[in-house]
Design an enzyme around this catalytic site. Structure first.
Site, mmCIF file in Angstrom:
data_model
loop_
_atom_site.group_PDB
_atom_site.id
_atom_site.type_symbol
_atom_site.label_atom_id
_atom_site.label_comp_id
_atom_site.label_asym_id
_atom_site.label_seq_id
_atom_site.Cartn_x
_atom_site.Cartn_y
_atom_site.Cartn_z
ATOM 1 N N GLU A 136 0.832 -1.210 0.000
ATOM 2 C CA GLU A 136 0.000 0.000 0.000
ATOM 3 C C GLU A 136 0.868 1.263 0.000
ATOM 4 O OE1 GLU A 136 -4.096 1.490 0.609
ATOM 5 O OE2 GLU A 136 -3.543 -0.587 0.881
ATOM 6 N N ASP B 206 1.100 4.082 -3.041
ATOM 7 C CA ASP B 206 0.787 5.494 -2.805
ATOM 8 C C ASP B 206 1.903 6.402 -3.307
ATOM 9 O OD1 ASP B 206 -1.665 5.315 -1.669
ATOM 10 O OD2 ASP B 206 -1.004 5.508 0.402
ATOM 11 N N SER C 188 -7.331 2.606 -3.508
ATOM 12 C CA SER C 188 -6.074 3.127 -2.963
ATOM 13 C C SER C 188 -5.076 3.351 -4.099
ATOM 14 C CB SER C 188 -5.502 2.222 -1.880
ATOM 15 O OG SER C 188 -5.634 0.896 -2.209
#
Lengths: 371, 177
Positions: A76, A80, A280
């Site tokens: 994650e 990002d 995300s």
């Protein structure tokens, strides 16, 4: 033709040229990490080496706020940073790392406290965190909402991922279900980002809604004035809606806009990984694009965008319909029961609760938001 | 007594397990969200500064100006400060806008301060541990005017992960009837 989403694919789809990169020393962007999810500078560097050709970019983060631990990188966190810095190319980037090191410290609250403690903050923040609204106390959500207002009056743009469970589902009594909104995506003071996928998975083609894209109506926050006409239009023109008992039609409706959320390439722990998906992924992309718009505004002596929604929902009225690619097909997930049969809302012309207003068409969105 | 968060769900997420009550001396960090002033004005300001139709569009405030607007009243700071001191809590830090107080204290003190709270240690598969209370906490009625909630009792760290799905698994399967 492509074998998955890379910065080049995103930049082509959203009409970002080689020259569409940051240039103002005052523009900045950030993402927030929770748990003990860390990015590795070496992964970012390798990602840019593999996928960052064709546009000027930075290959390192300017500032890490909080503890950046060792060990394995989190997927994650890698996602990002790599996509925030690819869309918002050449823009100073911060990472807020909120592991919650003291027992009892809530990592999300720790991030909010950082916002209240720093006189200088990046202008755009991308956050991929959410909880079911019904699992959180009203006192907590109302107060977090006030914290977003505090950020808004400082000119800070906060983006949240809309979630990966479509409309969601909750059993209220035996055999009776309702949709399950997610917070902070449902806050009226943040901009919420949904997800799309290419109609043809291996071509840079038109987008359809991603069936996982979170969206719906808050049970806690009433519908803000800026979105009433858009949402009413959707509710009155949608060819098919779920039964009204499944959602609160007078609540804050989300998402506000969307971007591709399917089949990304990410470098994590030095390994390029395909098939990474979810909102995300779409959220840092939109954050980077808004940071680029801020960059141009700052270069021209204009203030940053700040809380985007009031301006975003006015674009259509002002004749800037081309600023976003309207996503009009596909539906998202919801309850697997005999009434809705797993289907939540469906994308439709103009705003809808799966992809919001659609995905960014950078040159037109820039023109509209510079106006 | 008054319960600020009676509706907060306590749910042990998958992968976490309880290791029982923590010792009274176990150090904790709690966050007190103090009641802010001028919330209506803040809400109106968001609309004024963010709406392109407004003449004040883009005239954003500094952190100090936000603090001056929302900082809790002196009464709130005094009442909460005295209450914490009475319970022997002195290791606190306030944020720049004065509306959050972060305090360190032993679990035994926290349980006396917040009747109803019982701190347990929870550990996940990666050996990350947190001390949280599965039972709801309360505050004295006097605090109702001064505190929104106390953070660090019920909410587990977020577990959100990126999805990894193959193209072959992209479309959901046939629906059950």
């Amino acid at each position: 033709f492509h074998l998955g989403v890379t910065p080049a694919v995103l930049r082509k789809r959203y009409n970002l040229t080689e020259a569409d990169v940051g240039g103002s020393p005052n523009s900045s962007q950030a993402c927030a990490q929770f748990l003990e999810q860390y990015f590795h500078p070496a992964d970012l560097s390798e990602f840019m080496h593999l996928f960052g050709g064709g546009f000027p970019h930075l290959s390192s983060v300017d500032q890490v706020v909080g503890h950046q631990g060792g060990g394995k990188a989190g997927l994650e966190a890698s996602l990002d940073v790599e996509y925030l810095m690819s869309a918002g190319a050449n823009i100073s980037t911060w990472v807020f790392s909120n592991a919650g090191r003291h027992e009892g410290q809530e990592p999300f609250l720790a991030w909010l406290l950082e916002l209240s403690n720093r006189s200088s903050l990046p202008w755009v923040h991308s956050v991929s965190y959410g909880d079911d609204e019904d699992s959180l106390s009203a006192a907590y959500m109302q107060r977090v909402n006030v914290e977003f207002q505090k950020a808004a009056v400082r000119g800070v743009t906060i983006l949240f991922a809309s979630g990966d469970s479509g409309a969601g589902c909750r059993t209220v009594q035996r055999g009776k279900h309702v949709f399950r909104p997610s917070f902070p995506a449902s806050s009226p003071y943040v901009t919420t980002v949904g997800g799309t996928s290419f109609q043809h998975p291996f071509l840079v083609s038109v987008e359809v809604s991603d069936y996982i894209s979170g969206g719906g109506f808050s049970n806690v926050f009433p519908m803000p004035e800026y979105q009433t006409s858009a949402v009413k239009w959707f509710l009155s023109t949608a060819p098919k809606l779920p039964p009204s008992s499944y959602f609160n039609a007078s609540g804050r409706a989300y998402p506000d806009l969307a971007a591709l959320s399917d089949n990304y390439w990410v470098v994590s722990n030095r390994i390029p990984l395909p098939w990474v998906s979810g909102t995300s992924a779409s959220t840092p992309v939109v954050a980077g694009i808004l940071a680029l718009i801020n960059d141009r505004r700052l270069q021209r002596g204009l203030p940053p965008l700040g809380f985007l929604n009031p301006a975003l929902y006015r674009l259509q009225d002002q004749g800037h319909g081309a600023a976003l690619f309207d996503v009009t097909s596909g539906c998202h997930l919801s309850c697997l029961d005999a009434i809705v049969e797993g289907q939540g809302f469906c994308a439709a012309p103009s705003w809808d609760p799966v992809t919001g207003w659609g995905t960014p068409n950078f040159p037109e969105l820039l023109r509209a938001l510079m106006d | 007594l008054w319960a600020p968060e009676p509706d907060q769900l306590f749910r042990v997420p998958e992968g976490w397990r309880s290791e029982g009550r923590v010792a009274p001396s176990h150090p904790l960090g709690l966050t007190f969200a103090l009641r802010q002033r001028n919330r209506d004005r803040l809400e109106a300001l968001v609309a004024e500064l963010s709406s392109p139709r407004s003449t004040h569009y883009g005239r954003f405030l500094s952190l100090a100006e936000v603090g001056a607007l929302v900082a809790p009243s002196l009464e709130t700071l005094d009442v909460v400060g005295a209450w914490l001191e009475e319970h022997g809590v002195s290791e606190c830090q306030v944020v720049a806008t004065m509306d959050f107080l972060q305090c360190q204290m032993p679990a035994g003190t926290a349980e006396r301060l917040l009747p109803g709270a019982r701190f347990h240690r929870f550990v996940n598969e990666e050996q990350r541990s947190v001390a949280l209370s599965p039972t709801p906490y309360s505050l004295s009625k006097e605090m109702q005017e001064h505190v929104d909630f106390v953070g660090g009792l019920h909410r587990f760290p977020p577990e959100k992960r990126a999805l990894v799905r193959s193209w072959a698994a992209k479309e959901p399967g046939p629906r059950s009837t």
